[in-house]
Design a protein around this motif. Structure first.
Motif, PDB file in Angstrom:
ATOM      1  N   ALA A   3      -6.888   5.859  -5.399  1.00  0.00           N
ATOM      2  CA  ALA A   3      -7.605   5.267  -4.268  1.00  0.00           C
ATOM      3  C   ALA A   3      -7.522   6.167  -3.040  1.00  0.00           C
ATOM      4  CB  ALA A   3      -7.031   3.889  -3.944  1.00  0.00           C
ATOM      5  N   TYR A  28     -15.052  -1.249  -1.996  1.00  0.00           N
ATOM      6  CA  TYR A  28     -15.069  -1.016  -3.438  1.00  0.00           C
ATOM      7  C   TYR A  28     -16.242  -1.729  -4.093  1.00  0.00           C
ATOM      8  CZ  TYR A  28     -10.275   0.520  -2.694  1.00  0.00           C
ATOM      9  OH  TYR A  28      -9.167   1.167  -2.249  1.00  0.00           O
ATOM     10  N   PRO A  37      -9.991  -2.084  -8.902  1.00  0.00           N
ATOM     11  CA  PRO A  37      -9.750  -0.746  -8.352  1.00  0.00           C
ATOM     12  C   PRO A  37      -8.308  -0.582  -7.858  1.00  0.00           C
ATOM     13  CG  PRO A  37     -10.861  -2.103  -6.728  1.00  0.00           C
ATOM     14  CD  PRO A  37     -10.757  -2.931  -7.989  1.00  0.00           C
ATOM     15  N   ILE A  39      -5.765  -0.131  -5.155  1.00  0.00           N
ATOM     16  CA  ILE A  39      -5.862  -0.348  -3.709  1.00  0.00           C
ATOM     17  C   ILE A  39      -4.565  -0.080  -2.955  1.00  0.00           C
ATOM     18  CG2 ILE A  39      -7.762  -1.984  -3.906  1.00  0.00           C
ATOM     19  CD1 ILE A  39      -5.713  -4.233  -3.372  1.00  0.00           C
TER      20      ILE A  39
END
Length: 94
Positions: A3, A28, A37, A39
């Motif tokens: 990320a 996202y 995702p 994070i």
């Protein structure tokens, strides 16, 4: 984390409903509910850090829930750090 590499920088947010409801969906692509995702940065995630609710990624995991309940109903600490795809690759190495 991936990320941070994708973003080129990090920001610290208070992970309240405002983050998950207003900011997270803009940061996202959340259209694929099978791919959470990454994070969290692993060096900066606190001991109570969990991802949002599994059933609704725009809602934070309530800190007042028991550890067991949070584990069952929220995105895990590991998945929030590595994302679904990378975590699966890491677990396959075991």
């Amino acid at each position: 984390s991936q990320a941070h590499r994708d973003a080129a920088f990090t920001l610290n947010f208070n992970l309240t409903g405002d983050f998950y409801e207003k900011i997270f969906p803009k940061m996202y692509d959340l259209s694929d509910k099978t791919k959470f995702p990454p994070i969290f940065g692993s060096n900066h995630a606190g001991f109570l850090a969990m991802g949002p609710l599994k059933e609704d990624w725009t809602k934070p995991c309530p800190v007042e829930w028991t550890f067991k309940e949070r584990g069952e109903k929220c995105i895990s600490f590991q998945e929030a750090i590595y994302g679904t795809e990378r975590l699966a690759r890491l677990e396959a190495i075991k």
